[in-house]
Design a protein around this motif. Structure first.
Motif, PDB file in Angstrom:
ATOM      1  N   HIS A 199    -119.529 -29.656 -65.449  1.00 12.59           N
ATOM      2  CA  HIS A 199    -118.394 -29.045 -66.152  1.00 12.59           C
ATOM      3  C   HIS A 199    -117.637 -30.032 -67.038  1.00 12.59           C
ATOM      4  O   HIS A 199    -116.996 -29.632 -68.004  1.00 12.59           O
ATOM      5  N   ALA A 200    -117.709 -31.320 -66.722  1.00 11.12           N
ATOM      6  CA  ALA A 200    -116.986 -32.315 -67.518  1.00 11.12           C
ATOM      7  C   ALA A 200    -117.822 -32.859 -68.677  1.00 11.12           C
ATOM      8  O   ALA A 200    -117.342 -33.692 -69.446  1.00 11.12           O
ATOM      9  N   SER A 201    -119.042 -32.384 -68.817  1.00 10.65           N
ATOM     10  CA  SER A 201    -119.931 -32.916 -69.847  1.00 10.65           C
ATOM     11  C   SER A 201    -119.712 -32.214 -71.187  1.00 10.65           C
ATOM     12  O   SER A 201    -119.110 -31.142 -71.261  1.00 10.65           O
ATOM     13  N   SER A 202    -120.249 -32.810 -72.243  1.00  6.25           N
ATOM     14  CA  SER A 202    -120.116 -32.225 -73.580  1.00  6.25           C
ATOM     15  C   SER A 202    -120.983 -30.980 -73.751  1.00  6.25           C
ATOM     16  O   SER A 202    -120.784 -30.220 -74.703  1.00  6.25           O
ATOM     17  N   TRP A 203    -121.950 -30.780 -72.847  1.00  6.71           N
ATOM     18  CA  TRP A 203    -122.847 -29.619 -72.973  1.00  6.71           C
ATOM     19  C   TRP A 203    -122.509 -28.493 -71.981  1.00  6.71           C
ATOM     20  O   TRP A 203    -123.230 -27.521 -71.895  1.00  6.71           O
ATOM     21  N   ALA A 204    -121.407 -28.614 -71.276  1.00  7.43           N
ATOM     22  CA  ALA A 204    -121.046 -27.583 -70.296  1.00  7.43           C
ATOM     23  C   ALA A 204    -120.860 -26.228 -70.974  1.00  7.43           C
ATOM     24  O   ALA A 204    -121.180 -25.187 -70.393  1.00  7.43           O
ATOM     25  N   ASP A 205    -120.342 -26.218 -72.201  1.00  2.29           N
ATOM     26  CA  ASP A 205    -120.145 -24.951 -72.905  1.00  2.29           C
ATOM     27  C   ASP A 205    -121.457 -24.216 -73.141  1.00  2.29           C
ATOM     28  O   ASP A 205    -121.478 -22.980 -73.210  1.00  2.29           O
ATOM     29  N   ASP A 206    -122.561 -24.952 -73.289  1.00  5.09           N
ATOM     30  CA  ASP A 206    -123.864 -24.310 -73.465  1.00  5.09           C
ATOM     31  C   ASP A 206    -124.232 -23.499 -72.227  1.00  5.09           C
ATOM     32  O   ASP A 206    -124.763 -22.385 -72.330  1.00  5.09           O
ATOM     33  N   PHE A 207    -123.947 -24.065 -71.048  1.00  3.04           N
ATOM     34  CA  PHE A 207    -124.210 -23.341 -69.805  1.00  3.04           C
ATOM     35  C   PHE A 207    -123.316 -22.099 -69.711  1.00  3.04           C
ATOM     36  O   PHE A 207    -123.774 -21.018 -69.333  1.00  3.04           O
ATOM     37  N   ALA A 208    -122.047 -22.263 -70.053  1.00  9.63           N
ATOM     38  CA  ALA A 208    -121.111 -21.147 -69.952  1.00  9.63           C
ATOM     39  C   ALA A 208    -121.504 -20.016 -70.909  1.00  9.63           C
ATOM     40  O   ALA A 208    -121.461 -18.836 -70.541  1.00  9.63           O
ATOM     41  N   ARG A 209    -121.906 -20.386 -72.118  1.00  6.84           N
ATOM     42  CA  ARG A 209    -122.301 -19.369 -73.099  1.00  6.84           C
ATOM     43  C   ARG A 209    -123.531 -18.607 -72.618  1.00  6.84           C
ATOM     44  O   ARG A 209    -123.585 -17.368 -72.704  1.00  6.84           O
TER      45      ARG A 209
END
Length: 216
Positions: A199-209
């Protein structure tokens, strides 16, 4: 063992399996539409478009296969679906077992290598869908590769998964086995766990999307 070394060993196995087919410097073309082709002076991508069809025969496909499989992982000059798509046309499941096993071993090894790093570092196999579409072109079931993906619990493999989901055409009615697998609850739950972990990584939004897309 280093992934690149494992791939090198798989390629060495391919070369051994097909060593009985020496490469011919000149390939005969279809007498109705093609002139003979000098292999060393011909663009490999163009050659793959006609190899075993209007240029050369099954012997030539086998003789060039080690070179083509090597170039697939070493460069971006070839199209995996075209190269691997030659196999069913040449009825590769009727070939000697050593040849079939060498190709299977190569594909398994390349797939594991692709999943092990993000972004992928596997030449013409630009992403997971590119690899799976190439395998599908052989007429083979992609299920065993999806099983490998399911049993590769790493951040890199999860990022490939998020990319694949985010690239889905959800309005399409023609779903492949891969698409159906991606849309499953198991994949949604895996993406949720990946988001919690990274969740703290720069790619966490990719997982959320990707997770949100699968909830729709």
């Amino acid at each position: 063992m280093d992934d690149a070394l494992i791939v090198a060993l798989a390629l060495a196995r391919v070369r051994r399996a097909f060593a009985r087919y020496p490469r011919r410097p000149v390939l005969e073309g279809c007498p109705h539409c093609r002139c003979p082709v000098q292999v060393d002076q011909h663009d490999l991508f163009s050659l793959t478009l006609s190899l075993g069809n209007t240029v050369g025969d099954r012997y030539d496909v086998k003789s060039l296969l080690p070179l083509l499989l090597e170039r697939l992982v070493a460069s971006e000059e070839l199209d995996p679906a075209i190269v691997i798509g030659m196999l069913p046309r040449e009825h590769w499941r009727t070939w000697p077992h050593a040849e079939q096993d060498a190709v299977d071993g190569y594909l398994n090894t390349v797939w594991r290598w692709l999943l092990a790093a993000y972004p992928p570092q596997v030449g013409s196999f630009l992403d997971a869908p590119t690899f799976l579409n190439a395998v599908a072109a052989t007429g083979e079931d992609v299920g065993r590769y999806l099983d490998i993906w399911s049993n590769t619990p790493s951040s890199a493999a999860d990022r490939h998964l998020a990319d694949a989901v985010n690239g889905l055409h959800f309005a399409s009615r023609n779903s492949s086995a891969f698409d159906i697998w991606l849309r499953g609850d198991v994949i949604r739950d895996r993406l949720y766990r990946a988001f919690e972990r990274d969740h703290a990584s720069s790619w966490a939004d990719d997982f959320a999307r990707a997770y949100d897309l699968l909830r729709i």
